[in-house]
Design a protein around this motif. Structure first.
Motif, PDB file in Angstrom:
ATOM      1  N   LEU A 158       0.688  -1.448  -0.075  1.00 17.67           N
ATOM      2  CA  LEU A 158       0.121  -0.522  -0.173  1.00 17.67           C
ATOM      3  C   LEU A 158       0.866   1.186  -0.230  1.00 17.67           C
ATOM      4  O   LEU A 158       0.407   2.444  -0.696  1.00 17.67           O
ATOM      5  N   THR A 159       1.784   1.266   0.576  1.00 15.66           N
ATOM      6  CA  THR A 159       2.777   2.256   0.644  1.00 15.66           C
ATOM      7  C   THR A 159       3.503   2.948  -1.176  1.00 15.66           C
ATOM      8  O   THR A 159       3.756   3.988  -0.968  1.00 15.66           O
ATOM      9  N   ASN A 160       3.796   1.708  -1.314  1.00 17.18           N
ATOM     10  CA  ASN A 160       3.645   1.847  -3.256  1.00 17.18           C
ATOM     11  C   ASN A 160       2.636   3.315  -4.034  1.00 17.18           C
ATOM     12  O   ASN A 160       2.355   3.562  -5.268  1.00 17.18           O
ATOM     13  N   LEU A 161       1.517   2.711  -3.185  1.00 17.21           N
ATOM     14  CA  LEU A 161       0.199   4.022  -3.286  1.00 17.21           C
ATOM     15  C   LEU A 161       1.366   5.393  -3.870  1.00 17.21           C
ATOM     16  O   LEU A 161       0.376   6.935  -4.155  1.00 17.21           O
ATOM     17  N   ILE A 162       1.940   5.961  -3.231  1.00 18.60           N
ATOM     18  CA  ILE A 162       2.842   7.089  -3.274  1.00 18.60           C
ATOM     19  C   ILE A 162       3.197   7.514  -4.378  1.00 18.60           C
ATOM     20  O   ILE A 162       2.763   8.883  -5.268  1.00 18.60           O
ATOM     21  N   SER A 163       3.092   6.690  -5.598  1.00 21.75           N
ATOM     22  CA  SER A 163       3.542   6.824  -6.882  1.00 21.75           C
ATOM     23  C   SER A 163       2.151   7.590  -7.169  1.00 21.75           C
ATOM     24  O   SER A 163       2.426   8.614  -8.320  1.00 21.75           O
ATOM     25  N   SER A 164       1.257   7.838  -6.653  1.00 27.86           N
ATOM     26  CA  SER A 164      -0.043   8.381  -7.200  1.00 27.86           C
ATOM     27  C   SER A 164      -0.214  10.365  -6.839  1.00 27.86           C
ATOM     28  O   SER A 164      -0.414  10.732  -7.237  1.00 27.86           O
ATOM     29  N   LEU A 165       0.771  10.394  -5.893  1.00 26.34           N
ATOM     30  CA  LEU A 165       1.073  11.624  -5.532  1.00 26.34           C
ATOM     31  C   LEU A 165       1.744  11.914  -6.588  1.00 26.34           C
ATOM     32  O   LEU A 165       1.619  13.626  -6.930  1.00 26.34           O
ATOM     33  N   SER A 166       2.875  11.511  -6.594  1.00 26.82           N
ATOM     34  CA  SER A 166       3.382  11.658  -8.053  1.00 26.82           C
ATOM     35  C   SER A 166       2.862  12.414  -9.234  1.00 26.82           C
ATOM     36  O   SER A 166       3.911  13.202  -9.455  1.00 26.82           O
TER      37      SER A 166
END
Length: 348
Positions: A211-219
């Motif tokens: 779930l931490t890989n959802l950071i990609s959505s922020l970028s």
């Protein structure tokens, strides 16, 4: 600055190194020249003596099996007794007959002298005969393949489990450093807490990391909409294993404050730099190491917020231990190089 005693110890055993230690908040890695290999294990001591499935309540069983002492927080030792218990069996493997090993360890740049002394004490009590400590970012830079002797400034950011550490190198020296004790464990804790609060599910560690890989959505400034993900864990109300569908927006909202603290620290540190140094970093880019470098989208997010190109180091998780190994094996007797290793004054 690295003390004269530490330097003299380093000179004394650099020709015959014994072990290199990366004592991290999440994982501990020790390299021994005796076997030429790295041993890695979680930085925790299990407090559960009986892990048989005799407990009918699956939630209690899960929590019971996860009970562990974690002797490090924010990249430093907070529990000396269990730190020694963690290190002792690893150090013991590197002994040659009755000869205690010599140790090279590393620590974050924001550590105090007392915190570094505690690391030294832990290793000595675990069986090391002598200990020298260098800045963790220094080892990470070497392990990442950076040529830190270049005359132009280069920036490395190491996002570990407990601390985000950044340092600027020029002419073989750290000319500026800054850190914040917020990193990957804080992201994972925020995700776990958000899911438990809204969905009443204690999700498994593997799903937390995904779930931490959802950071990609922020970028990418993506709209989350109604996108959902399936996770597995323990329902804390029904007290049983369960698969649950959770909304992406809930995860993103949980991570944003943590990410923002890390990025704001990076931005603030960059803004305080002299123009010449800043311009050189714009040209050379940012090198990213640590577990945070493996989170999908972290590099793009930092690049988007700073306007500076970000490159992920080869094998970023092992950059520190790889750099420590190279330090032990490749710099025999180069006194000038060792004199450059100093504990920099932190940016306020």
């Amino acid at each position: 600055m690295m003390g004269k005693r530490s330097l003299s110890l380093l000179f004394g055993f650099i020709s015959q190194p014994s072990i290199a230690v990366d004592l991290g908040t999440a994982n501990t890695r020790i390299y021994t020249s005796l076997h030429g290999e790295v041993t890695e294990r979680p930085s925790s001591i299990s407090l559960t003596t009986d892990k048989t499935n005799t407990i009918s309540d699956e939630y209690i069983q899960y929590i019971n099996n996860k009970l562990a002492a974690k002797p490090l927080r924010g990249g430093v030792i907070v529990d000396l007794k269990n730190a020694v218990a963690l290190l002792k069996p690893l150090v013991k493997k590197s002994r040659r007959f009755l000869s205690a090993p010599l140790s090279l360890a590393s620590a974050p740049t924001d550590t105090t002298e007392n915190e570094r002394n505690l690391l030294c004490t832990a290793l000595m009590n675990a069986g090391a005969s002598q200990v020298a400590i260098i800045p963790e970012v220094w080892a990470a830079a070497i392990g990442a393949g950076m040529d830190i002797t270049r005359p132009n400034a280069q920036l490395l950011i190491d996002i570990g489990d407990g601390v985000t550490d950044m340092a600027i190198f020029r002419d073989g020296r750290i000319i500026n450093s800054s850190s914040v004790r917020i990193a990957c464990s804080d992201l994972q804790r925020a995700v776990r807490s958000a899911v438990m609060t809204k969905y009443k599910v204690q999700i498994y560690d593997t799903d937390t990391e995904k779930l931490t890989n959802l950071i990609s959505s922020l970028s990418r400034n993506q709209e989350c909409g109604s996108e959902t993900f399936n996770v597995s864990g323990i329902d804390i109300v029904k007290r049983c294993k369960i698969d649950r569908c959770i909304h992406k927006t809930d995860v993103i909202k949980a991570m944003e404050p943590v990410i923002d603290k890390i990025i704001v620290k990076i931005e603030f540190s960059l803004k305080k730099l002299p123009q010449k140094t800043y311009s050189e970093i714009e040209d050379s880019g940012i090198c990213l190491t640590g577990g945070g470098a493996c989170i999908e989208g972290m590099d793009k997010l930092i690049a988007a917020r700073t306007g500076i190109r970000v490159q992920i180091a080869p094998d970023p998780i092992h950059a520190v231990i790889n750099g420590a190994i190279q330090t032990l094996t490749n710099w025999n007797g180069n006194k000038y190089w060792w004199e450059n290793i100093v504990w920099p004054k932190l940016s306020s």
